[in-house]
Design a protein around this motif. Sequence first.
Motif, PDB file in Angstrom:
ATOM      1  N   PRO A 286       0.788  -1.310  -0.031  1.00 58.63           N
ATOM      2  CA  PRO A 286       0.011   0.181   0.033  1.00 58.63           C
ATOM      3  C   PRO A 286       0.798   1.165  -0.019  1.00 58.63           C
ATOM      4  O   PRO A 286       0.475   2.245  -0.537  1.00 58.63           O
ATOM      5  N   ASP A 287       1.956   1.240   0.508  1.00 57.69           N
ATOM      6  CA  ASP A 287       2.790   2.433   0.698  1.00 57.69           C
ATOM      7  C   ASP A 287       3.705   2.556  -0.663  1.00 57.69           C
ATOM      8  O   ASP A 287       4.526   3.472  -0.900  1.00 57.69           O
ATOM      9  N   GLY A 288       3.544   1.753  -1.767  1.00 55.65           N
ATOM     10  CA  GLY A 288       4.006   1.847  -3.067  1.00 55.65           C
ATOM     11  C   GLY A 288       5.284   0.990  -3.156  1.00 55.65           C
ATOM     12  O   GLY A 288       6.041   0.861  -4.141  1.00 55.65           O
ATOM     13  N   ARG A 289       5.874   0.324  -2.233  1.00 54.67           N
ATOM     14  CA  ARG A 289       7.125  -0.224  -2.376  1.00 54.67           C
ATOM     15  C   ARG A 289       6.809  -1.698  -3.087  1.00 54.67           C
ATOM     16  O   ARG A 289       5.711  -2.213  -3.076  1.00 54.67           O
ATOM     17  N   THR A 290       7.806  -2.223  -3.336  1.00 57.84           N
ATOM     18  CA  THR A 290       7.736  -3.547  -4.230  1.00 57.84           C
ATOM     19  C   THR A 290       8.152  -4.767  -3.450  1.00 57.84           C
ATOM     20  O   THR A 290       9.364  -4.612  -2.846  1.00 57.84           O
ATOM     21  N   VAL A 291       7.411  -5.782  -3.524  1.00 57.41           N
ATOM     22  CA  VAL A 291       7.663  -7.031  -2.883  1.00 57.41           C
ATOM     23  C   VAL A 291       7.991  -7.979  -3.916  1.00 57.41           C
ATOM     24  O   VAL A 291       7.361  -8.197  -4.920  1.00 57.41           O
ATOM     25  N   VAL A 292       9.051  -8.833  -3.917  1.00 57.36           N
ATOM     26  CA  VAL A 292       9.437  -9.602  -4.863  1.00 57.36           C
ATOM     27  C   VAL A 292       9.257 -11.163  -4.245  1.00 57.36           C
ATOM     28  O   VAL A 292       9.865 -11.367  -2.953  1.00 57.36           O
ATOM     29  N   THR A 293       8.679 -11.807  -4.582  1.00 59.24           N
ATOM     30  CA  THR A 293       8.487 -13.352  -4.085  1.00 59.24           C
ATOM     31  C   THR A 293       9.066 -14.355  -5.091  1.00 59.24           C
ATOM     32  O   THR A 293       8.909 -14.360  -6.242  1.00 59.24           O
TER      33      THR A 293
END
Length: 327
Positions: free
Chosen positions: A299-306
């Motif tokens: 939600p804060d715009g940061r990107t998560v890589v899985t």
Amino acid sequence: MRRSLTAALLLGAAFLSPLAGRASADPVEITARRIEHFGIAGLTERFGRLTFLGGLDLVGHDRRFGGWSGIAVSDDGAGVLMISDNGYYLTGTMEHEAGRLTGFGHADMGTLFPGGPESKQNSDAEDVALDPKRPGCGLISLERRSTPLLSFCMKNGRTDGFKPVPVPPDVLKLRFNRSLESVAYAPPTSPAAGRVVIIGESPFTREGKTMRGWILGSGSFEIVRHDDYDISSARFMPNGDLMLLERRFTPATGIRMRLVLIPGETIKPGATVDGEMLLDVGMATQIDNMEGLDIHRLPDGRTVVTLVSDDNTNILERTLLLQFRLD
């Protein structure tokens, strides 16, 4: 590349609910051991622009469990779909505490193809990508030569409606078991906006210095190969950059993994592209045969890589789920 809320709800309900699709999928018990530190010795959790957000070592109490080579994550970062190169799919929910991956639940398994599991040669699914414009539908890439790319839609909580997708003739010339590996939808911020990008695992020949990608309906481009790494998955960032998951195995070094970020504006027909090395790690970290990659935004715009690993249904290998934040 945000999937619509409708798509997220479909993933969360018809796709990922523990009550969905019982007639065509079976609940499976999974033991998830938490991985608190990416480095074997603990040390730092910061790797350049990447911060480790925890991981899981998954053990499925079902003979069909394993071989997971492709992964798709819902917008909220909870729902997950994985496909195996043995012809099965797994849905479930990733559990988080304070932003870190802590558990895995509500798991169901089913046969990926309606006709039933086939030999690895004929059902070697490698990647799955969800269509941002068609909720509940997407594409699956396969290493079989006859039909390397299939479209599908979910029906009654299971994969269905498979149809061959035309690919350029060169795709069929890739080396056997080293052929089509990655499929991704280009976001509006990409020069290839609205098109599908597919990428081969390795060069056409063992001596090749580049891997080839295709922008379907537009043309091909070359990706510079470094240190004999192969490409196991690719995903576009929201800003149009393309992230590559690369891997290599040698008896001398064991398993290694890289994440590479290619500037989106360079991905055009006829181009030769190269990128920034985000991560380059080996046996001193918690990795295995890393094959699947997906990206979502917080939600804060940061990107998560899985990332997910393919254990090749080998007792000596592991099924790992790893998450990083890209700052």
